[in-house]
Design an enzyme around this catalytic site. Structure first.
Site, PDB file in Angstrom:
ATOM      1  N   LYS A 110       1.344   3.680   8.430  1.00 55.73           N
ATOM      2  CA  LYS A 110       0.574   2.529   7.945  1.00 55.73           C
ATOM      3  C   LYS A 110       0.523   1.339   8.906  1.00 55.73           C
ATOM      4  O   LYS A 110       0.567   0.183   8.482  1.00 55.73           O
ATOM      5  CB  LYS A 110       1.123   2.075   6.582  1.00 55.73           C
ATOM      6  N   ASP A 127       8.614   2.968  -2.785  1.00 54.76           N
ATOM      7  CA  ASP A 127       7.726   2.321  -3.772  1.00 54.76           C
ATOM      8  C   ASP A 127       7.291   3.265  -4.886  1.00 54.76           C
ATOM      9  O   ASP A 127       7.095   2.837  -6.031  1.00 54.76           O
ATOM     10  CB  ASP A 127       6.517   1.650  -3.102  1.00 54.76           C
TER      11      ASP A 127
END
Ligand code: ADP
Length: 458
Positions: free
Chosen positions: A162, A197
């Site tokens: 990312k 997450d």
């Protein structure tokens, strides 16, 4: 709108390359199941693309958790510091502050990254009057990058994703790096858990709905976790006490990194991959998540534009195109959502987006084609994610399964949820009831819950 039937054929061809049939999805589900087995088995884990990391989180919360807990949430666009006050009986109070991670820190040396995190934590705690209270607060660290966990508060980064690429962090224990930076600043906080997450999202949703067994992220990246029985986890090195289960962080974004998804990839997917900072990696993620969706749409639009199938009038008027469509990242994923909110023939949102990127006075056909592209790309993403969930739901084998979902793509795209549900209805065993639940602020809250439970047993 019947001007160039032969042109429409060409556009149709591009659209067809984005279609994935139900039969193909079933095939992909089989491949994913094989890759999961490879990730869970000690003999094949090392080479496996879908890593299936055990998280050391064994229990889901029961709503009785209480206390003040800190959380740091790093893993995407924003870095957040949170204070969660668990009051028991489902009650949670949350204060948070968003901090920016400058690009220079995202790709700089790791020590500046962790120093920055500690400084933000200090600033937040100062404002919340948590410094010099004589207490040391437990902290949950939501760190949403692929990690091999060695315990609840010990995890080695296996590789950045990312857009991050800080030097000196891969293979290191990120909890230790964080705690060292916290200690260096003399902050009264102790990191007691590293939480992905997806796990945070599952936990936060489970606090309210005990049938939650899966956590899913559809944001900058995509990933999923689920509750697996210990007897299926060959790589498990912890105890076999009750409950005989552990949450597995799949790291499913890497599905396809061994070319097994090539049958459904298009030349646009290849181009997105080749111009990314991690070519050959995160192939499944690159077909699904927010970081790449706008870029796929841009490349298709650009291709049609260069084949003179789109925006013809625009070029005639101005001679040349002056549009960010030529630049990487020039079409945002949020535009895909905006374009797809148009229903009917006015295309007011689509026109606004096109004007935003310098295409003035698009024709009806231009708008219809751009919307068609957006729909196909987002639908493909939703179906791939849905097929992945169907594998998990069928495997868990409970009669009722709730999936906690977080991420802006899922939250804001007008049809993503519906498209996922539609394809899942065809792929999930008929006797299982499933539901997708938006997990508000999941990753931070969930990390605090893990930290709270961990702190109690310290
Ligand atoms: P993260 O996953 O980084 O923690 P988010 O869940 O907010 O954070 O996801 C950010 C991603 O969501 C970005 O890639 C962005 O392009 C995408 N995004 C933001 N707004 C929208 C929107 N309205 N529709 C679809 N995608 C969006």
């Amino acid at each position: 709108h019947h001007r160039h039937p032969e042109l429409n054929d060409q556009i149709e061809k591009v659209m067809d390359s984005l279609k994935i049939t139900d039969d193909q999805l079933v095939h992909i589900m089989h491949i994913l199941e094989e890759e999961m087995t490879a990730g869970l088995s000690p003999a094949t884990h090392k080479q496996a693309t879908v890593k299936m990391f055990p998280t050391y989180v064994r229990n889901i919360p029961n709503g009785t958790e209480v206390g003040k807990v800190l959380a740091l949430d790093l893993g995407g666009t924003n870095f957040r510091v949170l204070l969660i006050d668990l009051r028991g009986n489902d009650k949670v109070e949350l204060t948070s502050k968003i901090f920016v991670i400058p690009q220079s820190i995202m790709i700089g040396d790791g020590k500046y990254l962790f120093r920055h995190l500690a400084e933000c934590l200090y600033e937040f705690m100062l404002k919340e009057n948590l410094i010099h209270t004589g207490l040391c607060y437990p902290l949950g660290f939501t760190f949403s990058f692929p990690c091999k966990q060695e315990g609840l508060a010990s995890a080695r980064l296996t590789g950045w994703t990312k857009g991050f690429s800080c030097a000196g962090v891969v293979n290191q224990d990120v909890v230790k790096l964080l705690q060292d930076a916290i200690n260096e600043k003399g902050i009264n906080a102790k990191c007691v858990a590293l939480v992905n997450d997806t796990v945070g999202t599952l936990m936060a949703c489970a606090y309210k709905d005990p049938s939650t067994a899966i956590g899913l992220i559809l944001g900058t990246g995509t990933n999923a976790c689920y509750i697996e029985s210990l007897d299926k986890v060959g790589t498990w090195d912890g105890d076999y006490d009750e409950p005989k289960q552990v949450i597995i962080n799949m790291e499913w974004g890497a599905f396809g990194d061994n070319d097994r998804l090539n049958l459904i990839r298009t030349k646009y997917d290849e181009e997105v991959d080749l111009s990314s900072i991690n070519p050959g990696k995160q192939i499944f993620e690159k077909m699904i998540s927010g970081m790449y969706m706008g870029e796929i749409v841009r490349l298709i639009i650009l291709d049609l534009l260069q084949q003179e199938l789109l925006f013809l009038g625009h070029r005639d008027t101005y001679g040349d195109y002056k549009t960010p469509l030529y630049d990487r990242g020039g079409f945002y994923t949020k535009f895909v959502s905006t374009v797809e909110t148009d229903e009917g023939i006015k295309f007011s949102n689509t026109r606004r987006v096109l004007e935003d990127i310098g295409i003035r006075n698009p024709t009806y056909d231009d708008c219809a084609i751009v919307q068609h592209i957006c729909r196909q790309v987002s639908k493909r993403a939703a179906r791939l994610a849905g097929a992945g969930l169907a594998v998990l739901i069928n495997r868990i084998g409970k009669s009722e399964v709730t999936v906690g979902v977080d991420g802006s793509l899922y939250r804001y795209h007008p049809r993503f949820k519906r498209n996922m549900e539609r394809c899942m209805e065809a792929l999930v065993h008929k006797d299982i009831k499933f539901q997708l639940t938006l997990s508000d602020d999941g990753s931070g809250k969930g990390a605090a819950m893990v930290a709270c439970v961990a702190d109690r047993s310290l």
